[in-house]
Design a protein around this motif. Structure first.
Motif, PDB file in Angstrom:
ATOM      1  N   MET A  85     -42.214 -52.111 -63.458  1.00 25.46           N
ATOM      2  CA  MET A  85     -42.457 -53.068 -62.390  1.00 25.46           C
ATOM      3  C   MET A  85     -43.787 -52.812 -61.700  1.00 25.46           C
ATOM      4  O   MET A  85     -44.494 -53.763 -61.316  1.00 25.46           O
ATOM      5  N   ALA A  86     -44.161 -51.543 -61.553  1.00 28.67           N
ATOM      6  CA  ALA A  86     -45.473 -51.232 -60.966  1.00 28.67           C
ATOM      7  C   ALA A  86     -46.593 -51.797 -61.845  1.00 28.67           C
ATOM      8  O   ALA A  86     -47.566 -52.371 -61.338  1.00 28.67           O
ATOM      9  N   HIS A  87     -46.443 -51.652 -63.151  1.00 26.54           N
ATOM     10  CA  HIS A  87     -47.436 -52.202 -64.074  1.00 26.54           C
ATOM     11  C   HIS A  87     -47.464 -53.720 -63.984  1.00 26.54           C
ATOM     12  O   HIS A  87     -48.543 -54.340 -63.990  1.00 26.54           O
ATOM     13  N   PHE A  88     -46.297 -54.338 -63.888  1.00 31.11           N
ATOM     14  CA  PHE A  88     -46.238 -55.796 -63.804  1.00 31.11           C
ATOM     15  C   PHE A  88     -46.915 -56.302 -62.534  1.00 31.11           C
ATOM     16  O   PHE A  88     -47.682 -57.270 -62.570  1.00 31.11           O
ATOM     17  N   TYR A  89     -46.642 -55.664 -61.400  1.00 27.99           N
ATOM     18  CA  TYR A  89     -47.222 -56.126 -60.146  1.00 27.99           C
ATOM     19  C   TYR A  89     -48.728 -55.886 -60.093  1.00 27.99           C
ATOM     20  O   TYR A  89     -49.453 -56.608 -59.399  1.00 27.99           O
ATOM     21  N   LEU A  92     -39.054 -43.804 -55.377  1.00 27.55           N
ATOM     22  CA  LEU A  92     -39.082 -45.119 -56.007  1.00 27.55           C
ATOM     23  C   LEU A  92     -39.297 -46.205 -54.954  1.00 27.55           C
ATOM     24  O   LEU A  92     -38.698 -46.150 -53.878  1.00 27.55           O
ATOM     25  N   ASN A  93     -40.132 -47.190 -55.295  1.00 27.95           N
ATOM     26  CA  ASN A  93     -40.409 -48.295 -54.372  1.00 27.95           C
ATOM     27  C   ASN A  93     -39.838 -49.632 -54.844  1.00 27.95           C
ATOM     28  O   ASN A  93     -39.450 -50.457 -54.026  1.00 27.95           O
ATOM     29  N   HIS A  94     -39.831 -49.832 -56.149  1.00 26.36           N
ATOM     30  CA  HIS A  94     -39.443 -51.136 -56.693  1.00 26.36           C
ATOM     31  C   HIS A  94     -37.987 -51.176 -57.147  1.00 26.36           C
ATOM     32  O   HIS A  94     -37.456 -52.256 -57.438  1.00 26.36           O
ATOM     33  N   VAL A  95     -37.347 -50.034 -57.236  1.00 30.33           N
ATOM     34  CA  VAL A  95     -35.919 -49.932 -57.544  1.00 30.33           C
ATOM     35  C   VAL A  95     -35.345 -48.813 -56.685  1.00 30.33           C
ATOM     36  O   VAL A  95     -36.089 -48.111 -55.997  1.00 30.33           O
ATOM     37  N   SER A 123     -32.091 -44.694 -50.309  1.00 31.30           N
ATOM     38  CA  SER A 123     -32.334 -44.089 -51.615  1.00 31.30           C
ATOM     39  C   SER A 123     -33.519 -43.130 -51.570  1.00 31.30           C
ATOM     40  O   SER A 123     -33.478 -42.039 -52.156  1.00 31.30           O
ATOM     41  N   GLN A 124     -34.566 -43.515 -50.872  1.00 26.41           N
ATOM     42  CA  GLN A 124     -35.754 -42.649 -50.781  1.00 26.41           C
ATOM     43  C   GLN A 124     -35.460 -41.368 -50.005  1.00 26.41           C
ATOM     44  O   GLN A 124     -35.954 -40.284 -50.365  1.00 26.41           O
ATOM     45  N   LEU A 125     -34.655 -41.472 -48.965  1.00 20.59           N
ATOM     46  CA  LEU A 125     -34.257 -40.276 -48.215  1.00 20.59           C
ATOM     47  C   LEU A 125     -33.419 -39.339 -49.089  1.00 20.59           C
ATOM     48  O   LEU A 125     -33.597 -38.109 -49.063  1.00 20.59           O
ATOM     49  N   PHE A 126     -32.508 -39.925 -49.851  1.00 22.05           N
ATOM     50  CA  PHE A 126     -31.685 -39.128 -50.772  1.00 22.05           C
ATOM     51  C   PHE A 126     -32.556 -38.464 -51.830  1.00 22.05           C
ATOM     52  O   PHE A 126     -32.358 -37.282 -52.173  1.00 22.05           O
ATOM     53  N   ALA A 127     -33.535 -39.191 -52.357  1.00 24.21           N
ATOM     54  CA  ALA A 127     -34.425 -38.644 -53.382  1.00 24.21           C
ATOM     55  C   ALA A 127     -35.252 -37.480 -52.825  1.00 24.21           C
ATOM     56  O   ALA A 127     -35.415 -36.440 -53.480  1.00 24.21           O
ATOM     57  N   LYS A 128     -35.745 -37.634 -51.615  1.00 21.91           N
ATOM     58  CA  LYS A 128     -36.540 -36.566 -51.005  1.00 21.91           C
ATOM     59  C   LYS A 128     -35.702 -35.316 -50.760  1.00 21.91           C
ATOM     60  O   LYS A 128     -36.147 -34.186 -51.013  1.00 21.91           O
ATOM     61  N   LYS A 129     -34.483 -35.519 -50.324  1.00 18.24           N
ATOM     62  CA  LYS A 129     -33.587 -34.396 -50.039  1.00 18.24           C
ATOM     63  C   LYS A 129     -33.210 -33.634 -51.299  1.00 18.24           C
ATOM     64  O   LYS A 129     -32.998 -32.413 -51.265  1.00 18.24           O
ATOM     65  N   GLU A 175     -27.394 -50.035 -59.048  1.00 17.01           N
ATOM     66  CA  GLU A 175     -27.913 -49.655 -57.729  1.00 17.01           C
ATOM     67  C   GLU A 175     -26.886 -49.880 -56.624  1.00 17.01           C
ATOM     68  O   GLU A 175     -26.986 -49.284 -55.555  1.00 17.01           O
ATOM     69  N   GLY A 176     -25.926 -50.755 -56.862  1.00 11.35           N
ATOM     70  CA  GLY A 176     -24.855 -50.959 -55.897  1.00 11.35           C
ATOM     71  C   GLY A 176     -25.225 -51.775 -54.685  1.00 11.35           C
ATOM     72  O   GLY A 176     -24.504 -51.780 -53.686  1.00 11.35           O
ATOM     73  N   GLY A 177     -26.335 -52.509 -54.735  1.00  6.02           N
ATOM     74  CA  GLY A 177     -26.751 -53.344 -53.605  1.00  6.02           C
ATOM     75  C   GLY A 177     -28.169 -53.823 -53.801  1.00  6.02           C
ATOM     76  O   GLY A 177     -28.847 -53.451 -54.766  1.00  6.02           O
ATOM     77  N   PHE A 178     -28.637 -54.663 -52.872  1.00  5.46           N
ATOM     78  CA  PHE A 178     -29.984 -55.218 -52.975  1.00  5.46           C
ATOM     79  C   PHE A 178     -31.036 -54.155 -52.655  1.00  5.46           C
ATOM     80  O   PHE A 178     -30.810 -53.258 -51.832  1.00  5.46           O
ATOM     81  N   LEU A 179     -32.195 -54.306 -53.259  1.00  2.00           N
ATOM     82  CA  LEU A 179     -33.300 -53.360 -53.082  1.00  2.00           C
ATOM     83  C   LEU A 179     -33.661 -53.192 -51.611  1.00  2.00           C
ATOM     84  O   LEU A 179     -33.808 -52.068 -51.120  1.00  2.00           O
ATOM     85  N   ARG A 180     -33.801 -54.296 -50.888  1.00  4.18           N
ATOM     86  CA  ARG A 180     -34.265 -54.220 -49.498  1.00  4.18           C
ATOM     87  C   ARG A 180     -33.276 -53.485 -48.596  1.00  4.18           C
ATOM     88  O   ARG A 180     -33.661 -52.905 -47.580  1.00  4.18           O
TER      89      ARG A 180
END
Length: 372
Positions: A316-320, A207-210, A195-201, A184-189
């Motif tokens: 992770m969604a299942h775990f949470y 993705l929320n947990h990664v 990442s979400q903006l890139f995914a939408k584009k 991922e190249g950095g922390f999630l927060r």
């Protein structure tokens, strides 16, 4: 009034414990890391005479240093429960380990949960952000041969060239087995929104947990450490590999590691140092992929790597939601394995560290008195 006094007393006890832990860890670093460096300096003749033996000894001491970090969490009640595939049978085979990244505590968690996996910690190479080079452990990682990668578009191309050169120079010559990276190249927060903006584009999964992984380092590692087949995947067949002098087989596995924290509250290095969080169990899920199933052509590898992080998102969604990871396909239930460390062994390591520190202090003091 009584409740107020009880709360103040509890806070005072927490602060006292944190202060004691901090002092202990400062002393721990002051004796263990200089001792490691002095031993490495003393053993330079062995490196010239028999480099294989030198790196075997270095790996043994490197594992002990990582065990000291594990001790910090262990004595605070920070433990690990493991799920998924059992990776212990492949610890003597070469593997690329990809891990999701949420906080500085992820590295500490890996240091702990890999302690009982044979000699893999001794023969492991880490890819870390370049800022870790300037931490207390940076000098140890430099000697061990880890790679510090600089993030950002301005550095990306040069860093990948440096990575390939680093692998060519150090991976085989130091008998490395596992190479660990955080794609991922950095922390999630820090990366989630981008990442979400890139995914939408680009019409990619939300993705929320990664976050969506970056391809560069993964591609270089696969191309450098594995042989390529005609179909674009990498081979685990020793007969198709460009052999080294010791007939290494190259990468045999990709091990997908997913770290999940209770209530999605990551543990950071400050928590490990001060121990102010109550005893916590971190959950680590493993899934192994034979290297022959991993494509090496850029676009196919991108799709494959994206799918791994989509799978992580589901895990992770299942775990949470449930407090456990989902059961593997074909099995009736998911089985967890508590990871344990031997407290006697941890005490012996600490005693050896302080004894070494005292010995080197005495030797250097004696030399100083003789010279001056």
């Amino acid at each position: 009034m009584a409740q107020l006094l009880d709360g103040a007393g509890e806070l005072g006890w927490v602060l006292l414990k944190s202060a004691i832990r901090f002092v202990f860890m400062v002393l721990n670093n002051c004796v263990a890391i200089p001792s490691y460096c002095c031993y490495m300096l003393l053993l330079q003749p062995l490196r010239l005479w028999d480099s294989t033996m030198f790196w075997h000894v270095e790996g043994f001491m490197f594992q002990w240093l990582l065990a000291m970090v594990s001790t910090w969490g262990w004595i605070a009640g920070y433990t690990v429960t493991e799920w998924g595939d059992d990776v212990r049978p492949v610890t003597e085979e070469e593997a690329m380990v990809i891990v999701n990244h949420q906080s500085t505590g992820d590295v500490c968690t890996l240091m702990m949960c890999l302690q009982d996996k044979g000699t893999v910690v001794q023969k492991m190479m880490w890819l870390m952000d370049h800022v870790f080079k300037y931490t207390n452990f940076g000098l140890v990682s430099l000697i061990h041969g880890d790679f510090f990668i600089r993030q950002g578009k301005a550095y990306r191309d040069k860093q990948l060239i440096y990575l390939k050169d680093h692998l060519d120079k150090y991976y085989n010559s130091r008998d490395r087995k596992w190479i660990v990276l955080f794609p991922e190249g950095g922390f999630l927060r820090k990366r989630r929104e981008t990442s979400q903006l890139f995914a939408k584009k680009n019409s990619l999964p939300h993705l929320n947990h990664v976050t969506l992984p970056r391809l560069g380092a993964t591609h270089v590692i696969l191309k450098t450490l594995s042989a390529q087949q005609e179909n674009g995947s990498v081979s685990s067949d020793v007969g198709t590999l460009k052999q080294t002098a010791n007939k290494r087989k190259g990468l045999q596995w990709v091990i997908d590691v997913t770290i999940a924290y209770p209530k999605a509250r990551p543990m950071d290095i400050q928590t490990w140092i001060f121990g102010y969080r109550p005893p916590t169990v971190t959950h680590v899920h493993y899934r192994m992929y034979p290297i022959k199933e991993v494509p090496v052509e850029a676009q196919a590898l991108t799709d494959w790597l994206y799918q791994r992080f989509v799978d992580k998102e589901k895990l992770m969604a299942h775990f949470y939601d449930t407090g456990s990871f989902p059961r593997p396909e074909g099995q009736k239930e998911a089985v967890s394995r508590p990871m344990t460390l031997d407290p006697v062994w941890l005490c012996i390591i600490q005693l050896c560290a302080f004894a070494s520190g005292y010995m080197w202090y005495s030797v250097l003091q004696y030399l100083y008195c003789c010279l001056f």
